[in-house]
Design a protein around this motif. Structure first.
Motif, PDB file in Angstrom:
ATOM      1  N   LEU A  56       0.889  -1.260  -0.003  1.00 28.46           N
ATOM      2  CA  LEU A  56      -0.005   0.027   0.043  1.00 28.46           C
ATOM      3  C   LEU A  56       0.865   1.325   0.120  1.00 28.46           C
ATOM      4  CD1 LEU A  56      -2.964   1.208   0.469  1.00 28.46           C
ATOM      5  CD2 LEU A  56      -2.422   1.184   2.526  1.00 28.46           C
ATOM      6  N   MET A  57       2.148   1.508   0.722  1.00 30.82           N
ATOM      7  CA  MET A  57       2.883   2.226   0.854  1.00 30.82           C
ATOM      8  C   MET A  57       3.562   2.447  -0.397  1.00 30.82           C
ATOM      9  SD  MET A  57       2.181   3.919   3.611  1.00 30.82           S
ATOM     10  CE  MET A  57       0.411   3.467   3.602  1.00 30.82           C
ATOM     11  N   MET A  58       3.829   1.323  -1.094  1.00 33.96           N
ATOM     12  CA  MET A  58       4.586   1.480  -2.427  1.00 33.96           C
ATOM     13  C   MET A  58       3.480   1.807  -3.368  1.00 33.96           C
ATOM     14  SD  MET A  58       7.792   0.658  -3.042  1.00 33.96           S
ATOM     15  CE  MET A  58       9.310  -0.057  -2.563  1.00 33.96           C
ATOM     16  N   HIS A  59       2.203   1.614  -3.232  1.00 30.68           N
ATOM     17  CA  HIS A  59       1.306   2.009  -4.329  1.00 30.68           C
ATOM     18  C   HIS A  59       1.286   3.749  -4.293  1.00 30.68           C
ATOM     19  CE1 HIS A  59      -2.536   2.128  -6.164  1.00 30.68           C
ATOM     20  NE2 HIS A  59      -3.164   2.895  -5.479  1.00 30.68           N
ATOM     21  N   TRP A  60       1.593   4.206  -3.368  1.00 31.04           N
ATOM     22  CA  TRP A  60       1.308   5.856  -3.448  1.00 31.04           C
ATOM     23  C   TRP A  60       2.685   6.370  -3.910  1.00 31.04           C
ATOM     24  CZ3 TRP A  60      -3.389   6.564  -3.683  1.00 31.04           C
ATOM     25  CH2 TRP A  60      -4.103   5.599  -2.977  1.00 31.04           C
ATOM     26  N   GLU A  61       4.026   5.531  -3.948  1.00 30.72           N
ATOM     27  CA  GLU A  61       5.044   6.005  -4.404  1.00 30.72           C
ATOM     28  C   GLU A  61       5.290   6.201  -5.956  1.00 30.72           C
ATOM     29  OE1 GLU A  61       7.401   7.078  -2.464  1.00 30.72           O
ATOM     30  OE2 GLU A  61       7.470   5.814  -0.472  1.00 30.72           O
ATOM     31  N   THR A  62       6.287   6.970  -6.532  1.00 31.67           N
ATOM     32  CA  THR A  62       6.126   7.265  -7.807  1.00 31.67           C
ATOM     33  C   THR A  62       6.701   6.067  -8.668  1.00 31.67           C
ATOM     34  OG1 THR A  62       8.510   7.862  -7.810  1.00 31.67           O
ATOM     35  CG2 THR A  62       6.985   9.660  -7.177  1.00 31.67           C
ATOM     36  N   ALA A  63       6.440   6.084 -10.024  1.00 31.58           N
ATOM     37  CA  ALA A  63       6.814   4.853 -10.667  1.00 31.58           C
ATOM     38  C   ALA A  63       8.445   4.617 -10.751  1.00 31.58           C
ATOM     39  CB  ALA A  63       6.090   5.217 -12.345  1.00 31.58           C
TER      40      ALA A  63
END
Length: 274
Positions: free
Chosen positions: A237-244
């Motif tokens: 979930l935290m990774m989901h909100w990070e940039t590509a």
């Protein structure tokens, strides 16, 4: 996953979410949907797939789901009271997680920690992936000198479901300042806590993801599988909100993660109509 008795009274495609958001175990239905991306759904917490789910509401602007009713029957009661639409007429829901939390808070105002603990325990029994009720329970157990329960429940407050509620700064600070008893000195979260700030987004690099991945592995190794799966959901979930570019730098591919996590949670995601 055990379907509620009145599942035929709601409109759903039985497509239970894998994650990241909505989180693994969430089943959307159409009734009382606002049409703006916010809607209701059933949610089964990890380890309680054989129990009836809690009803949550998706709050898409905030990227969270929030508990609304203890079970589907209570949602349907509320739906009828509001003329089969989203409405502000409330109903009595005694077994609801937030009802117990509120009662515990009221006992705190009256300086009754033992009675507050009773209600906070009922709150965590009603639903066990919310951070706040575990933290409130932990602080009152600390207050009465129950160090074992204090430390266990503080760990639970951190290893909660961040798609519902991220741990408070007070909970994080207390965990980082903890003087662990012997039982928890080697707990994966406790022994790695100094490396964690629980701060995500807005940086080019963040090695907290690597530490969290280590904790997931260690939780799995010691057999705490549900906590490991919840934390892996949190990680994604935290990774989901990070940039590509950030995701690429840390070798995170959302679709590959979903494929892998679906395999890990395949038994959990199996619908049980009986």
């Amino acid at each position: 996953m055990k379907l509620p008795e009145n599942i035929n009274q709601i409109s759903t495609d039985f497509n239970i979410e894998v994650g990241t958001y909505p989180p693994n175990g969430f089943l959307k239905f159409a009734e009382a949907s606002l049409g703006n991306g916010d809607y209701f759904g059933l949610y089964w917490e990890f380890g309680k797939e054989n129990q009836e789910p809690t009803v949550f509401e998706m709050i898409h602007d905030e990227g969270i789901i929030v508990p609304r009713f203890s079970n589907l029957n209570k949602f349907l009661e509320w739906y009828r009271v509001n003329n089969f639409d989203w409405g502000e007429n409330e109903i009595n829901d005694e077994q609801f997680v937030l009802n117990f939390l509120h009662k515990g808070n009221e006992q705190l105002k009256q300086n009754n920690p033992e009675k507050a603990i009773k209600f906070y325990k009922q709150s965590t029994n009603s639903f066990g992936e919310l951070s706040e009720n575990w933290f409130k329970l932990a602080t009152q157990q600390k207050r009465i000198g129950n160090e074992l329960e204090f430390q266990q429940n503080l760990i639970n407050a951190i290893l909660s479901n961040w798609a519902i509620e991220f741990p408070s700064q007070n909970a994080i600070r207390m965990m980082k300042n903890l003087n662990p008893i012997e039982k928890f000195k080697k707990h994966p979260l406790i022994k790695n806590r100094e490396k964690l700030q629980f701060s995500f987004g807005g940086t080019k690099e963040n090695n907290e993801y690597l530490i969290i991945h280590e904790i997931i592995t260690e939780l799995t190794e010691i057999g705490d599988l549900n906590k490991a799966l919840v934390l892996e959901q949190n990680y994604a979930l935290m990774m989901h909100w990070e940039t590509a570019s950030f995701q690429e730098r840390y070798h995170f591919n959302s679709e590959q993660w979903r494929t892998d996590f679906k395999k890990k949670t395949s038994k959990r995601l199996t619908i049980n109509a009986g």
